[in-house]
Motif scaffolding. Sequence first.
Motif, PDB file in Angstrom:
ATOM      1  N   GLN A  66       5.685 -61.555  59.670  1.00  0.00           N
ATOM      2  CA  GLN A  66       5.988 -62.453  60.780  1.00  0.00           C
ATOM      3  C   GLN A  66       7.483 -62.463  61.047  1.00  0.00           C
TER       4      GLN A  66
ATOM      5  N   GLN B 228       6.851 -67.843  53.498  1.00  0.00           N
ATOM      6  CA  GLN B 228       5.432 -68.029  53.734  1.00  0.00           C
ATOM      7  C   GLN B 228       4.877 -69.330  53.156  1.00  0.00           C
TER       8      GLN B 228
ATOM      9  N   THR C 123       0.515 -71.388  53.315  1.00  0.00           N
ATOM     10  CA  THR C 123       0.763 -70.091  52.667  1.00  0.00           C
ATOM     11  C   THR C 123       0.908 -68.985  53.697  1.00  0.00           C
ATOM     12  N   ASP C 124       0.993 -69.344  54.980  1.00  0.00           N
ATOM     13  CA  ASP C 124       1.131 -68.334  56.028  1.00  0.00           C
ATOM     14  C   ASP C 124       2.319 -68.627  56.937  1.00  0.00           C
ATOM     15  N   GLY C 125       3.385 -69.138  56.340  1.00  0.00           N
ATOM     16  CA  GLY C 125       4.594 -69.382  57.114  1.00  0.00           C
ATOM     17  C   GLY C 125       4.520 -70.555  58.056  1.00  0.00           C
TER      18      GLY C 125
END
Length: 820
Positions: free
Chosen positions: A149, A710, A734-736
């Motif tokens: 990302q 993240q 956990t995904d930014g």
Amino acid sequence: MNLSALAFVPALLLASPLLAQQVPSGTAAGQPPAAATAAAEAPGSLPRRPAPLGVRLAADSTDRVVVSAVAPGGTAAAAGILAGDTLVAVAGRPVTRPEALRPLLRELRVGQSIAIDVLRQGAPVTLRLTLADRREQVAGSTVSYRSVQTPKGYRLRSIVTVPERPVRARAGRHPALLYLQGITCDSIDRPDRPDAADTRIVHALARQGFVTLRVDKPGLGDSEGPPCHEIGFAEELDGYRAAMNALAAMPEVDPTRIYLFGYSMGGLMAPYLARDGRVRGSIVYGTLARTWFEYQLENARRQSALAGKSPAEVSEDVLGQAKESSMILIEKKTLGDVWRRWPELRQEPDGLMLSENHIATRSMKFFHELQELNLARAWQESSGAVLAIYGEYDWVTALQDHQLIADIVNARTPGAGSVLTLPQVDHGFTRHASLQDSVRAMGQGTWEAGLPDKMLAWIDSVEAAAPAIPAKAAVPAPVPVSAVAAWQRLPTEPYRGKQDDIFFVNERVGWYGNGDGKVFRSSDGGDTWTQVWERKGTFVRTLAFIDEKVGVLGNIGTGYFPGVTDPVPVYRTEDGGSTWAPVTAIEGAPVTGLCAFDIVQVPFINAGRLEYRPRIIGVGRVGGPAAFIWSDDLGKTWKQGKLPAIGAAAFDVKFLDDRRGFIAAATHADVSQSNALILATDDGGATWREVYRSARPYELTWKMSFPTPQVGYTTVQSYNPDRTASARVVAKTTDGGRTWSEIALVDDHAVRQFGVAFLDANTGWIGAVPHGFATDDGGKTWRQAGFGNAVNKIRLLRSAAGFSGYAIGVHVHRLRVPAG
């Protein structure tokens, strides 16, 4: 003659990616079926575009799109498309020019059955084909299709290979290679072209035990984001930085053995990625180290001479290039502007390869930013060893630049820079009988098969020498909470309740403030404190310092806490906190008060050098009204942004970079009507969106911590009077920050959360009433922390000696963990 279109555009990369080149005898692309690979992808992963059709297209004299070649074994061949067919429509969409096919295919998905309309010998024919999903395979490695990302929030396709055997592993971790592409906007996701030079290089190192990572530029292949041909140099570099962060964070990667390979334009990206000490070595091929203006003039002279022109004609071309470069690079104009001013320099447009706004598929913005780079300084400030490889028959770049890179690197680290010349090899990694053969057919000679072995030999020599990465840059291993020293209570002035903020700029110098309007300063790491400022009626809610002298103070403001009479939201100091001046230059509506500051580094180009300046960001407040402000001049003046109505109060702010940030907020200023809320921005705060909202009443979010790009944590406060509503949770991403889930903290109605800080993705602390909590497994389990009651802020400070933690609540505590 204008030669811009020749610069940094090897013929190797100009071949249409829609053509699947024939696989050499004895080699198989070996792609697994789509169903087998798609099942392994995580939910929310980037959607997969179809594999190339396997055709080469050309426009004929009537502007029809003619299939000039069909790759054996490709999707088009299986559907019955023949060389000589005229392409009329794909999936019902007319195809009027060759370059229109690529964006059309990006709108389709793997597994779709589509119609292809062609004219064959003048007769209309409709064929059907199923769009395939082809993926790379590397013997001895697991290949996975992932994403990274960017700071602007969009995702780029990455291709990762991980060795199945520990060929070069140490302590279970492999060395790693990040590949940096050339200039053109062409996808690296080419499973049907295993003989492409970059694929050969990456696969060769994968077979030798390296983790490898490649990333597609924005708008290419599966990647999201703006079209590649419209972005600038800095935005492309952001994508590689995101890839570098992802690579360094992989548990399979040895963080002290990361290498870069920068091809052509990728060689200009390399020194900027090697500035933070994480890169053990950089290999660059066919690149430059002087300014782009110098390069353009020299390239014009070199290529005109190779075209057989007389000295006078060569000089005429150089003069023309000087006119063009001065307008584009210095005046920041477009190629169209050049052509209008000097019509004699005009060339026939060739799609994105050459147009009024593009050269070699790149925008004028890209070249404007390129000219501002001081590449010599970037190499001077880089770290790690460097190998500059030059092909003897490379007529796109010069040996002089490669030697200059090595000289600069050796000046900053003796023995770290070297040059390797490959006899008879061109810019496209292929060998020719003569320089003129290379000019006629660059990238179409015999592949230089010995290149990967030469790269490996150099890497072996680097690893046999003294470590190229200083100890301070090594990525620390996770620190279990159970293994760290105890929190130590520091001697501070007694306070009746929760104190709010503490800030250290280094191991020695720090400050804390409280609701009595007092600021205390320490010059010995917190062992002793001196009161340096007091203002009755002020509530010191938040502090932030740029250095030992310049800092800002946020006041909670009037109308919330009794006894707070000071309406000034921001104060500023230039003498380390001894005196504070009210800040009145805040644009927009009056700001009632603040609860938190954050400091983010904003990239900019200064005299050819990519540098960073601090941006101070403030938000507030508890009880409302909400405000979001920022300063780019060290707190002297402030701009104000607009928050959505759902964000009625704001308590903390955290920006991961100058574009991507988060605010801990609440849906209503009255806590009895409020849900905990997290807002996110991908454009520096111009717009905000909701990414988390609790389902329970009487809740607020409070403080935030992002130990990695993240992984993030946010405390969730509950004021619910119902004693059966006793579950306490923490919001985690956990995904930014794209999505958030709730993890359990404790089932205890007496607990109210405040501060939070994580050292890494798993190790962290939460302040609360009546005591704090600690975890070393990412919040799966919690134990009591030893820093007392009502800790509102926890600051972690890394240094060469290890790290220090400071927690402020009823008391002030310190935690010290030595390095190693």
